[in-house]
Design a protein around this motif. Structure first.
Motif, PDB file in Angstrom:
ATOM      1  N   VAL A 148      -1.989   9.790   1.178  1.00 23.58           N
ATOM      2  CA  VAL A 148      -3.127   9.972   0.259  1.00 23.58           C
ATOM      3  C   VAL A 148      -3.684  11.387   0.420  1.00 23.58           C
ATOM      4  N   TRP A 149      -3.812  11.820   1.660  1.00 26.22           N
ATOM      5  CA  TRP A 149      -4.322  13.172   1.897  1.00 26.22           C
ATOM      6  C   TRP A 149      -3.405  14.220   1.259  1.00 26.22           C
ATOM      7  N   ALA A 150      -2.098  14.056   1.417  1.00 25.41           N
ATOM      8  CA  ALA A 150      -1.148  15.006   0.826  1.00 25.41           C
ATOM      9  C   ALA A 150      -1.250  15.016  -0.694  1.00 25.41           C
ATOM     10  N   ALA A 151      -1.407  13.840  -1.297  1.00 22.64           N
ATOM     11  CA  ALA A 151      -1.548  13.756  -2.754  1.00 22.64           C
ATOM     12  C   ALA A 151      -2.842  14.423  -3.212  1.00 22.64           C
ATOM     13  N   TRP A 152      -3.894  14.252  -2.437  1.00 23.64           N
ATOM     14  CA  TRP A 152      -5.184  14.886  -2.742  1.00 23.64           C
ATOM     15  C   TRP A 152      -5.050  16.407  -2.754  1.00 23.64           C
ATOM     16  N   ARG A 153      -4.406  16.949  -1.748  1.00 30.98           N
ATOM     17  CA  ARG A 153      -4.241  18.400  -1.673  1.00 30.98           C
ATOM     18  C   ARG A 153      -3.326  18.898  -2.784  1.00 30.98           C
TER      19      ARG A 153
ATOM     20  N   MET B  36       0.843  -1.211   0.000  1.00 32.19           N
ATOM     21  CA  MET B  36       0.000   0.000   0.000  1.00 32.19           C
ATOM     22  C   MET B  36       0.871   1.251   0.000  1.00 32.19           C
ATOM     23  N   GLY B  37       0.442   2.231  -0.766  1.00 29.15           N
ATOM     24  CA  GLY B  37       1.159   3.496  -0.833  1.00 29.15           C
ATOM     25  C   GLY B  37       2.291   3.559  -1.841  1.00 29.15           C
ATOM     26  N   ARG B  38       2.640   2.423  -2.464  1.00 31.54           N
ATOM     27  CA  ARG B  38       3.779   2.434  -3.388  1.00 31.54           C
ATOM     28  C   ARG B  38       3.504   3.298  -4.620  1.00 31.54           C
ATOM     29  N   GLU B  39       2.287   3.173  -5.186  1.00 32.19           N
ATOM     30  CA  GLU B  39       1.943   3.996  -6.361  1.00 32.19           C
ATOM     31  C   GLU B  39       1.948   5.471  -6.006  1.00 32.19           C
ATOM     32  N   LEU B  40       1.509   5.791  -4.827  1.00 34.26           N
ATOM     33  CA  LEU B  40       1.534   7.186  -4.380  1.00 34.26           C
ATOM     34  C   LEU B  40       2.967   7.702  -4.305  1.00 34.26           C
ATOM     35  N   TYR B  41       3.845   6.879  -3.768  1.00 33.01           N
ATOM     36  CA  TYR B  41       5.241   7.275  -3.623  1.00 33.01           C
ATOM     37  C   TYR B  41       5.850   7.585  -4.980  1.00 33.01           C
ATOM     38  N   GLN B  42       5.478   6.792  -5.967  1.00 32.29           N
ATOM     39  CA  GLN B  42       6.028   6.960  -7.313  1.00 32.29           C
ATOM     40  C   GLN B  42       5.356   8.075  -8.098  1.00 32.29           C
TER      41      GLN B  42
ATOM     42  N   VAL C  77     -16.349   6.924  -2.158  1.00 31.30           N
ATOM     43  CA  VAL C  77     -15.253   6.645  -3.088  1.00 31.30           C
ATOM     44  C   VAL C  77     -13.963   6.420  -2.291  1.00 31.30           C
ATOM     45  N   ALA C  78     -13.275   5.324  -2.572  1.00 27.31           N
ATOM     46  CA  ALA C  78     -11.993   5.035  -1.927  1.00 27.31           C
ATOM     47  C   ALA C  78     -10.861   5.651  -2.736  1.00 27.31           C
ATOM     48  N   LEU C  79     -10.016   6.413  -2.085  1.00 25.26           N
ATOM     49  CA  LEU C  79      -8.860   7.050  -2.726  1.00 25.26           C
ATOM     50  C   LEU C  79      -7.597   6.366  -2.219  1.00 25.26           C
ATOM     51  N   GLN C  80      -6.891   5.690  -3.132  1.00 23.92           N
ATOM     52  CA  GLN C  80      -5.685   4.971  -2.752  1.00 23.92           C
ATOM     53  C   GLN C  80      -4.498   5.278  -3.651  1.00 23.92           C
ATOM     54  N   THR C  81      -4.766   5.716  -4.877  1.00 25.76           N
ATOM     55  CA  THR C  81      -3.703   5.943  -5.858  1.00 25.76           C
ATOM     56  C   THR C  81      -3.873   7.316  -6.514  1.00 25.76           C
ATOM     57  N   PRO C  82      -2.854   7.808  -7.218  1.00 25.99           N
ATOM     58  CA  PRO C  82      -3.011   9.071  -7.951  1.00 25.99           C
ATOM     59  C   PRO C  82      -4.151   9.015  -8.962  1.00 25.99           C
ATOM     60  N   ASP C  83      -4.357   7.861  -9.594  1.00 29.75           N
ATOM     61  CA  ASP C  83      -5.458   7.731 -10.557  1.00 29.75           C
ATOM     62  C   ASP C  83      -6.812   7.858  -9.871  1.00 29.75           C
TER      63      ASP C  83
END
Length: 303
Positions: free
Chosen positions: A70-75, A16-22, A288-294
């Motif tokens: 995820v929150w940081a990516a959302w913002r 979990m979180g790997r796609e976000l990191y990338q 809606v579940a938010l887990q990735t940049p997509d």
């Protein structure tokens, strides 16, 4: 206008979180800060083994770190702040990181201790938890009141109540629920969370939390204890401790959000457990579940 939800234990998964990191610089910064605070955390999250990630003292900071990412990516992507926010059990800590009540580093260190203290509070094998399905909550409460050593731990949805306590008491309650034609699912947990048996963990964490600064949240965050949005830092400090031994009043939280006019719910973190609880509790809600940049991109395009 939306409500932000943050998941608790049981939502973790390896990787979990790997796609976000990338895919998100903001998420990468958060996860790097988490690694700097708790060295080795990212390896546990991404490489495991799974048994190591499932340890309460690892699972709690891992889930908080990913939710914060995820929150940081959302913002970063232009997502706004919620009108109201809530987290399920551990997730309440993640919600307060998002709201600015707690610094990320402080929260990570505290929830690692929280997990360790909770695990140490009851010897392995002596406690248990179980989900009770297909019975109304009031019937579950009546049975629990008749059996010493078992308590209601979570009111997750209208048809799902979780009980917690000493193993023999949980087993006795489970037998009674089955007689009443309920369905009982034993939970794979390491301790009887959200019960009075967790009092030693609450007392230990109080000393650690006393020395940490809490700021007024930028948006109201519900307490699992009161099922009401809280904004006073010192009251929040008290409730984060009380939460360890109190039931999670999730149904009331969702119903209060709906009464405030909210119909859009975003789950920030790993998994979609809370989205499922929203759908089972509120008929006309969108979750809606938010887990990735997509996921974040799609949510923003549809909003």
């Amino acid at each position: 206008m939306f409500a932000a939800l943050f998941p608790g234990q049981g939502s973790q998964k390896l990787g979990m979180g790997r796609e976000l990191y990338q895919g998100s610089a903001a998420a990468r910064e958060v996860l790097d800060r988490a690694e700097a605070t708790l060295p080795g955390l990212l390896e546990i999250i991404w490489e495991g083994p799974e048994e190591t990630l499932q340890l309460t003292e690892n699972q709690q900071p891992a889930l908080l770190a990913v939710s914060a990412a995820v929150w940081a990516a959302w913002r970063e992507a232009g997502g706004g702040e919620p009108r109201l926010a809530a987290g399920h059990s551990l997730g309440e800590w993640s919600a307060h990181v998002a709201a600015g009540t707690l610094a990320l580093e402080d929260a990570l260190a505290l929830v690692r201790k929280r997990g360790r203290y909770m695990q140490e509070a009851v010897p392995a094998g002596e406690g248990a938890m179980a989900a009770v399905l297909k019975l109304p909550p009031e019937q579950v409460f009546r049975v629990v009141e008749e059996i010493a050593g078992v308590e209601v731990a979570n009111l997750n949805s209208p048809g799902q109540v979780v009980i917690s306590g000493r193993r023999e008491s949980v087993d006795a309650a489970a037998a009674r629920f089955k007689e009443l034609r309920g369905r009982v699912i034993p939970l794979k947990v390491s301790a009887p969370f959200h019960s009075s048996l967790m009092r030693p963990a609450r007392e230990k964490l109080a000393a650690d939390l006393a020395g940490v600064k809490l700021s007024p949240p930028r948006f109201p965050v519900y307490s699992n204890v009161t099922a009401a949005p809280e904004t006073d830092p010192e009251r929040i400090r008290e409730l984060l401790l009380e939460q360890i031994t109190s039931p999670v009043r999730w149904v009331e939280i969702l119903e209060d959000m709906a009464a405030a006019g909210l119909r859009n719910f975003y789950e920030f973190g790993s998994g979609d457990v809370l989205c499922g609880l929203v759908r089972r509790t509120l008929e006309d809600a969108r979750a809606v579940a938010l887990q990735t940049p997509d996921d974040i991109k799609s949510a923003l395009e549809e909003s």
